[in-house]
Motif scaffolding. Structure first.
Motif, PDB file in Angstrom:
ATOM      1  N   ARG A   1       4.315   8.916  -5.840  1.00 38.61           N
ATOM      2  CA  ARG A   1       3.647   7.604  -5.836  1.00 38.61           C
ATOM      3  C   ARG A   1       2.223   7.752  -6.398  1.00 38.61           C
ATOM      4  O   ARG A   1       1.805   6.983  -7.263  1.00 38.61           O
ATOM      5  CB  ARG A   1       3.596   7.090  -4.392  1.00 38.61           C
TER       6      ARG A   1
ATOM      7  N   GLU B   1      -6.259  10.242  -4.550  1.00 39.87           N
ATOM      8  CA  GLU B   1      -6.035  10.825  -3.211  1.00 39.87           C
ATOM      9  C   GLU B   1      -7.077  10.382  -2.186  1.00 39.87           C
ATOM     10  O   GLU B   1      -6.849  10.505  -0.995  1.00 39.87           O
ATOM     11  CB  GLU B   1      -6.020  12.354  -3.277  1.00 39.87           C
ATOM     12  N   ASP B   2      -8.240   9.911  -2.670  1.00 39.06           N
ATOM     13  CA  ASP B   2      -9.224   9.387  -1.711  1.00 39.06           C
ATOM     14  C   ASP B   2      -8.761   8.040  -1.153  1.00 39.06           C
ATOM     15  O   ASP B   2      -9.183   7.623  -0.081  1.00 39.06           O
ATOM     16  CB  ASP B   2     -10.589   9.180  -2.383  1.00 39.06           C
ATOM     17  N   ILE B   3      -7.940   7.357  -1.935  1.00 38.97           N
ATOM     18  CA  ILE B   3      -7.504   6.018  -1.532  1.00 38.97           C
ATOM     19  C   ILE B   3      -6.101   6.067  -0.920  1.00 38.97           C
ATOM     20  O   ILE B   3      -5.814   5.398   0.055  1.00 38.97           O
ATOM     21  CB  ILE B   3      -7.525   5.059  -2.751  1.00 38.97           C
ATOM     22  N   TRP B   4      -5.239   6.872  -1.534  1.00 37.83           N
ATOM     23  CA  TRP B   4      -3.892   7.060  -0.985  1.00 37.83           C
ATOM     24  C   TRP B   4      -3.747   8.513  -0.538  1.00 37.83           C
ATOM     25  O   TRP B   4      -3.478   9.402  -1.355  1.00 37.83           O
ATOM     26  CB  TRP B   4      -2.832   6.744  -2.040  1.00 37.83           C
ATOM     27  N   ASP B   5      -3.944   8.741   0.717  1.00 40.73           N
ATOM     28  CA  ASP B   5      -3.934  10.095   1.266  1.00 40.73           C
ATOM     29  C   ASP B   5      -2.574  10.770   1.027  1.00 40.73           C
ATOM     30  O   ASP B   5      -1.532  10.161   1.229  1.00 40.73           O
ATOM     31  CB  ASP B   5      -4.201   9.996   2.775  1.00 40.73           C
TER      32      ASP B   5
ATOM     33  N   LYS C   1     -17.741   8.364   0.335  1.00 38.15           N
ATOM     34  CA  LYS C   1     -17.722   8.975  -0.996  1.00 38.15           C
ATOM     35  C   LYS C   1     -18.321   8.044  -2.054  1.00 38.15           C
ATOM     36  O   LYS C   1     -19.100   8.475  -2.901  1.00 38.15           O
ATOM     37  CB  LYS C   1     -16.289   9.366  -1.376  1.00 38.15           C
TER      38      LYS C   1
ATOM     39  N   ARG D   1     -12.018  17.499   4.029  1.00 37.40           N
ATOM     40  CA  ARG D   1     -12.603  16.179   4.247  1.00 37.40           C
ATOM     41  C   ARG D   1     -13.705  16.280   5.274  1.00 37.40           C
ATOM     42  O   ARG D   1     -13.576  16.986   6.258  1.00 37.40           O
ATOM     43  CB  ARG D   1     -11.526  15.218   4.794  1.00 37.40           C
TER      44      ARG D   1
ATOM     45  N   SER E   1     -16.139   7.718  -8.800  1.00 39.28           N
ATOM     46  CA  SER E   1     -16.052   9.009  -8.129  1.00 39.28           C
ATOM     47  C   SER E   1     -14.753   9.120  -7.343  1.00 39.28           C
ATOM     48  O   SER E   1     -14.388  10.193  -6.883  1.00 39.28           O
ATOM     49  CB  SER E   1     -17.237   9.147  -7.178  1.00 39.28           C
ATOM     50  N   LEU E   2     -14.056   8.008  -7.191  1.00 32.59           N
ATOM     51  CA  LEU E   2     -12.867   8.014  -6.331  1.00 32.59           C
ATOM     52  C   LEU E   2     -11.649   8.536  -7.062  1.00 32.59           C
ATOM     53  O   LEU E   2     -11.310   8.067  -8.151  1.00 32.59           O
ATOM     54  CB  LEU E   2     -12.570   6.604  -5.834  1.00 32.59           C
ATOM     55  N   GLU E   3     -10.984   9.498  -6.453  1.00 33.98           N
ATOM     56  CA  GLU E   3      -9.705   9.935  -6.968  1.00 33.98           C
ATOM     57  C   GLU E   3      -8.616   9.189  -6.210  1.00 33.98           C
ATOM     58  O   GLU E   3      -8.846   8.695  -5.110  1.00 33.98           O
ATOM     59  CB  GLU E   3      -9.554  11.441  -6.775  1.00 33.98           C
TER      60      GLU E   3
ATOM     61  N   VAL F   1     -13.399   7.235   2.212  1.00 29.07           N
ATOM     62  CA  VAL F   1     -13.401   6.519   0.934  1.00 29.07           C
ATOM     63  C   VAL F   1     -14.712   5.751   0.744  1.00 29.07           C
ATOM     64  O   VAL F   1     -15.246   5.665  -0.368  1.00 29.07           O
ATOM     65  CB  VAL F   1     -12.155   5.585   0.837  1.00 29.07           C
TER      66      VAL F   1
ATOM     67  N   HIS G   1     -22.065   8.748  -4.157  1.00 29.73           N
ATOM     68  CA  HIS G   1     -22.084   8.951  -5.602  1.00 29.73           C
ATOM     69  C   HIS G   1     -22.833   7.865  -6.362  1.00 29.73           C
ATOM     70  O   HIS G   1     -22.696   7.737  -7.560  1.00 29.73           O
ATOM     71  CB  HIS G   1     -20.659   9.073  -6.141  1.00 29.73           C
TER      72      HIS G   1
ATOM     73  N   THR H   1      -7.313   1.604   3.317  1.00 30.02           N
ATOM     74  CA  THR H   1      -7.683   2.974   3.697  1.00 30.02           C
ATOM     75  C   THR H   1      -8.824   2.973   4.706  1.00 30.02           C
ATOM     76  O   THR H   1      -8.816   3.757   5.659  1.00 30.02           O
ATOM     77  CB  THR H   1      -8.157   3.778   2.461  1.00 30.02           C
TER      78      THR H   1
ATOM     79  N   THR I   1       5.087  10.742  -1.509  1.00 31.08           N
ATOM     80  CA  THR I   1       3.674  10.335  -1.609  1.00 31.08           C
ATOM     81  C   THR I   1       3.015  10.965  -2.849  1.00 31.08           C
ATOM     82  O   THR I   1       2.197  10.329  -3.503  1.00 31.08           O
ATOM     83  CB  THR I   1       2.846  10.698  -0.348  1.00 31.08           C
TER      84      THR I   1
ATOM     85  N   ARG J   1       2.118   8.333 -10.121  1.00 30.06           N
ATOM     86  CA  ARG J   1       2.348   7.083 -10.846  1.00 30.06           C
ATOM     87  C   ARG J   1       1.079   6.225 -10.851  1.00 30.06           C
ATOM     88  O   ARG J   1       0.682   5.658 -11.872  1.00 30.06           O
ATOM     89  CB  ARG J   1       3.512   6.315 -10.212  1.00 30.06           C
ATOM     90  N   ILE J   2       0.404   6.143  -9.697  1.00 26.62           N
ATOM     91  CA  ILE J   2      -0.852   5.373  -9.619  1.00 26.62           C
ATOM     92  C   ILE J   2      -1.903   5.981 -10.556  1.00 26.62           C
ATOM     93  O   ILE J   2      -2.588   5.260 -11.282  1.00 26.62           O
ATOM     94  CB  ILE J   2      -1.390   5.326  -8.168  1.00 26.62           C
TER      95      ILE J   2
ATOM     96  N   TYR K   1       0.838  -1.204   0.000  1.00 26.56           N
ATOM     97  CA  TYR K   1       0.000   0.000   0.000  1.00 26.56           C
ATOM     98  C   TYR K   1       0.875   1.257   0.000  1.00 26.56           C
ATOM     99  O   TYR K   1       0.699   2.158  -0.823  1.00 26.56           O
ATOM    100  CB  TYR K   1      -0.928  -0.019   1.220  1.00 26.56           C
TER     101      TYR K   1
END
Lengths: 214, 194
Positions: free
Chosen positions: B92, B114-118, A95, A84, B110-112, A92, A99, A28, B89, B95-96, A14
């Motif tokens: 990273r 940054e929503d998954i990898w803060d 959200k 946030r 809807s997920l960016e 996560v 949506h 997450t 970060t 790249r993702i 991760y």
């Protein structure tokens, strides 16, 4: 108190950014509840930062900075910080829920499930809701299934899982989850292949498995 | 100006530059950051995508990271993370992002990333990190790892390879790679907590 965590291999993948999106969503969600793992992730990211400093520099095109500045000037209003919402559920998860319209499907009298759109096709990402006191049919796992408890709790023969707990099941791990009697249990589930129910009768209940004529 | 990359003084310089970009959009500070981190970021992207992509594309990825540095510098808090950690970060996640854009498994969402990898340094259990901020200390600890562990860790972090890709490349069983990663992580955790 959280007792069940992802192992250091998953956390490393991760932090390095190599874990696939769906499993990363499960991590997450766990981090929302777990200070201990959040701390580990920060240390792992520091390791990444320290290693970045030791790479041998690769020269960049000489006009690169100027073209960067002109791009920035064109999009000057894009400076942003992302606010946030602080909530009970991991950002996560809420959200994804915000949506889409959730379509709950009844699996049996105590288990409901709703698919979540997670931007990828490799895993089935879903919410699972077990009624207070409900029992999920005993099942095996054909692939890796990660469950993160979001609300309430459930138990199986190996232990009790509460909000934030991260449970990873692999093929051959058979279990029969049982919800706590006083409240509904809501979980995030990330499966790499459909779960296989083991009891003969349960096959009729499993939405994922096609019935074969014996 | 040329100090050793591992000295504390040197590290503080980058934190201060980031602060200045965040506070007052200081272009000199931003240029200094670009000149230091740009070539390191390019090296990072090249180790993941060797030869498959043009040099120009590597420069564009570097620019993408540096745009994020510019846009988000005001969220950077040096008491919570070192500049190099935060920039790692961002790299990273860039790249993702690129892999998500190209992936045949990707669907709209809807997920960016940054929503998954803060990528913020704003929230988190920082009280625990009082002794852990210093990346020169981590560099020292990294040097103390046995070669077989540091090789695996490097491939995982800098070449962005999954455990199974590392196993295949080094011709090792997956279990061996996994245990080397775990050993390295627990060693780093204990060396840094001291």
């Amino acid at each position: 108190m959280i007792h069940h965590h992802p192992d250091d291999n998953l956390l490393t993948e991760y932090a390095a950014g190599t874990l696939d999106t769906a499993q990363a969503i499960a991590i997450t969600a766990h981090l929302h509840f777990c200070t201990q793992c959040k701390h580990k992730i920060m240390l792992m990211e520091q390791t990444g930062g320290a290693m970045l400093e030791t790479l041998s520099p690769e020269p960049i095109a000489p006009d690169s900075f100027d073209s960067l500045m002109s791009m920035i000037e064109k999009g000057e209003n894009n400076r942003r910080s992302t606010p946030r919402k602080a909530g009970d559920l991991p950002n996560v998860v809420s959200k994804m829920m915000d949506h889409q319209s959730l379509k709950w499907r009844k699996v049996n009298s105590s288990l409901k499930t709703a698919n979540l759109v997670a931007g990828q096709k490799q895993h089935a990402v879903s919410l699972q809701k077990i009624n207070a006191g409900g029992v999920v049919p005993e099942h095996d796992h054909r692939g890796v299934e990660i469950t993160v408890v979001l609300k309430g709790s459930f138990s199986d023969k190996n232990g009790i899982y509460q909000a934030g707990d991260f449970v990873l099941k692999e093929p051959g791990d058979v279990h029969q989850p049982l919800s706590a009697s006083n409240e509904d249990c809501l979980c995030l589930s990330v499966e790499s292949a459909p779960v296989k129910l083991t009891g003969l009768f349960s096959r009729l209940l499993n939405p994922f498995i096609k019935l074969r004529v014996a | 100006m040329d100090t050793l990359p591992s000295t504390k003084q040197h590290l503080k310089v980058w934190n201060d530059h980031l602060m200045n970009v965040g506070r007052s959009q200081d272009r000199q500070a931003f240029k200094a950051l670009f000149e230091h981190f740009g070539p390191l970021l390019k090296s990072y992207f090249m180790s993941k995508f060797p030869s498959q992509h043009s040099v120009q594309m590597m420069d564009e990825l570097v620019q993408e990271v540096m745009i994020k540095v510019w846009q988000k510098a005001m969220t950077f808090d040096p008491s919570k993370a070192a500049a190099s950690t935060w920039i790692f970060t961002l790299a990273r996640n860039t790249r993702i992002d690129m892999l998500r854009r190209q992936s045949k498994y990707a669907t709209t969402s809807s997920l960016e990333t940054e929503d998954i990898w803060d990528d913020t340094t704003e929230d988190g259990p920082y009280q625990l990190l009082q002794h852990n901020r210093d990346s020169s200390q981590i560099q020292t600890s990294l040097k103390q790892l046995p070669e077989e562990q540091s090789l695996v860790i490097r491939k995982v972090y800098m070449e962005s390879k999954s455990h199974s890709e590392v196993a295949e490349e080094l011709n090792l069983p997956l279990g061996t790679v996994k245990s080397r990663v775990r050993l390295a992580q627990s060693k780093l955790q204990s060396l840094i907590k001291r």
